[in-house]
Design an enzyme around this catalytic site. Structure first.
Site, short mmCIF file in Angstrom:
data_model
loop_
_atom_site.label_atom_id
_atom_site.label_comp_id
_atom_site.label_asym_id
_atom_site.label_seq_id
_atom_site.Cartn_x
_atom_site.Cartn_y
_atom_site.Cartn_z
N ASP A 1 0.81 -1.22 0.00
CA ASP A 1 0.00 0.00 0.00
C ASP A 1 0.84 1.27 0.00
O ASP A 1 0.66 2.16 0.84
CB ASP A 1 -0.93 0.01 1.22
CG ASP A 1 -1.82 -1.21 1.29
OD1 ASP A 1 -2.36 -1.60 0.25
OD2 ASP A 1 -1.98 -1.77 2.40
N GLU B 1 -11.37 1.47 -3.97
CA GLU B 1 -10.70 1.93 -2.76
C GLU B 1 -9.42 2.68 -3.14
O GLU B 1 -9.09 2.86 -4.31
CB GLU B 1 -10.37 0.75 -1.85
CG GLU B 1 -9.52 -0.32 -2.49
CD GLU B 1 -9.43 -1.60 -1.66
OE1 GLU B 1 -10.14 -1.70 -0.64
OE2 GLU B 1 -8.66 -2.49 -2.04
#
Length: 556
Positions: free
Chosen positions: A61, A232
């Site tokens: 991430d 997302e």
């Protein structure tokens, strides 16, 4: 002459006995060494090129920003402490960790949380001399942001955003306006499993609060009629007169991708790029050589020379589905086609070697990627930033001062499968093929077991340890794969006259365990099925880690 009372003498004796008991639970580690030898990293790099991933091992991430001529990158760490590492680079290729956002135990607690909970995907931005990191503490507080004027820290206490329902918050600064984007439930009843939305709301930086209406920018994904899942990781950027919304879509598995939409207004409506996704590997042959999979969660950044680049996560698998190294950070250039950013053309594989930025400095990227040997002699005054702990500690159980040049671990009774903080120091497994080796003094009593662990979560791990049994030493390998802990190898040997060396070696799914006391290595267990440490088996979002571990008898 000084006369002591009988009661005082008793107290002194009890205190002395207590201190000796504590010292008996201390384990001294002389050094720790990690060597990686992946075939994909073999060979010399051509001039002007770099290796992918740029951060090998469990660095998922990635969020990236630029401040002047420097770049800063953050990663998610889930249930590990310190949390959210902060990296600095001059060229997007060579990175140096300078700090951690979650650096004080007072900031968060992860007790009772599984390893893949904790802190999720962070976003970092630089604005008017201040760095902002937004994040979600899943199951331990919700959404928050932290600030620092120096990315090395100290970072502020956490500023909570209680009205945001969802994950993956990010800031967008547009003139005198500030906005927060995030993933959240759609308006009304979800139409299908995985139906999410991207929301935005204005934020008052001075008051540190959300203001005005909260609105949906994107419902479901690029095309709601196809039932897209898990939209997302939203980011807004402005280029020329367009606002670009980039998001991950498809979940973090094989269908992971990155999509882009644009509008003349930050509030939309947003038009999707006809060539979406702008990054994915889901359409490639499953049996391709040395596959890189699960690519997505990208963040775009403009370099000082006007070029654009994207950091994103992906995985390196073996046997098609397994990866013990977790989700890693990759880098690729962004090209603009008719006003649209594209990270990778459809049908192309993510390269292990790519041409670097014109401003790249050198080509040695170790010890964050490539093949290398990393060794910690524990000679520094403080612990190397490489090391992690499982969950946030409630007490200090290691030191580098009582025996200078050695790591002293004060063995806790906490086992590796507890939902709290064991006396285990962890560094990321960055290669499919590796050796992790340590040298330690044999535990002083039979109340302590010590050695080296390979750990994916509280339910999936190995422990190669040593403990005294009478006047001899028992070497053992414990394994947890799901619910039960089993001892899969044991051997009783004479207590060595000097340090004991222990080694865990991995080669894709095959993990071996060996020991030495005089330079000659002896196998204890060969080629066990280490796919238990892979995400495909163990689940979650983390990668495997290895490091020194000690425990007292109460955990036996």
């Amino acid at each position: 002459m000084c006369h002591r009372s009988p009661r005082l003498m008793v107290l002194l004796c009890l205190l002395l006995g207590f201190c000796r008991s504590l010292q008996a639970q201390d384990v001294s580690f002389d050094w720790f060494e990690y060597t990686g030898r992946d075939a994909v990293f073999a060979g010399e790099l051509p001039a002007g090129h770099y290796r992918n991933p740029i951060l090998a091992g469990f660095y998922p991430d990635p969020g990236v920003t630029r401040a002047g001529d420097k770049f800063y990158l953050v990663n998610s760490t889930f249930g590990y402490f310190p949390g959210i590492p902060v990296f600095e680079s001059l060229d997007l290729v060579h990175w140096r960790q300078v700090g951690n956002v979650i650096e004080r135990p007072s900031q968060l607690s992860f007790d009772g949380l599984r390893m893949s909970r904790g802190v999720f995907a962070p976003a970092i931005e630089f604005h008017n001399g201040t760095f902002y990191v937004l994040n979600t503490a899943v199951d331990s507080g919700g959404n928050f942001f932290a600030t620092a004027t120096d990315p090395a820290g100290p970072w502020s206490d956490l500023h909570w955003l209680p009205t945001i329902d969802g994950i993956d918050p990010s800031f967008f600064f547009d003139g005198d306006k500030t906005y927060i984007l995030n993933n959240g439930p759609p308006e009304g009843t979800p139409l299908y499993d995985g139906h999410r939305a991207i929301w935005m709301q204005e934020f008052d930086l001075g008051q540190r609060k959300l203001i005005g209406p909260r609105r949906v920018l994107l419902n479901g994904g690029v095309d709601l009629s196809t039932k897209p899942v898990w939209i997302e990781g939203p980011h807004l950027l402005k280029r020329a007169d367009w606002y670009y919304l980039t998001c991950a879509e498809g979940g973090t598995g094989p269908n992971h991708s990155q999509v882009v939409l644009r509008s003349r207004s930050p509030w939309g409506p947003f038009e999707p790029y006809a060539g979406n996704p702008i990054l994915t590997q889901r359409d490639l042959a499953a049996d391709r050589d040395r596959p890189i999979t699960n690519a997505g969660h990208a963040n775009l950044v403009e370099a000082p020379d006007g070029t654009w680049w994207a950091t994103f996560l992906a995985t390196r698998t073996y046997e098609g589905v397994h990866y013990n190294t977790g989700r890693e950070t990759f880098l690729l250039p962004v090209t603009w086609h008719d006003g649209w950013p594209v990270i990778l053309d459809k049908g192309k594989t993510i390269p292990y070697v790519a041409k670097g930025p014109a401003f790249m400095r050198g080509n040695d990227q170790s010890p964050l990627t490539g093949n290398f040997t990393w060794r910690d002699e524990f000679a520094a005054a403080s612990l190397d930033r490489t090391w992690l702990q499982v969950r946030v500690p409630k007490q200090t159980w290691f030191d580098l001062r009582s025996k200078p040049g050695r790591l002293t671990v004060h063995a806790l009774s906490t086992p590796l499968d507890a939902m709290s903080n064991p006396s285990f120091l962890a560094r990321r497994q960055q290669h499919q093929a590796f050796d992790a080796t340590t040298a330690l003094d044999v535990p002083a009593t039979d109340a302590v077991a010590a050695g080296i662990a390979a750990f994916q979560s509280e339910s999936y791990w190995y422990f190669l340890g040593a403990r005294r049994v009478g006047k001899r030493l028992e070497l053992f390998v414990e394994k947890k794969s799901g619910k039960e802990v089993s001892t899969v190898a044991t051997r009783t040997v004479d207590v060595p006259g000097g340090p004991l060396q222990l080694r865990i070696s991995g080669d894709a799914r095959l993990y071996s365990f060996s020991y030495a006391s005089s330079g000659n290595w002896t196998p204890l267990l060969r080629d066990d099925d280490g796919s238990i440490l892979s995400t495909d088996v163990a689940g979650g979002f983390v990668g495997a880690v290895v490091g020194p571990y000690a425990r007292s008898r109460a955990a036996k």
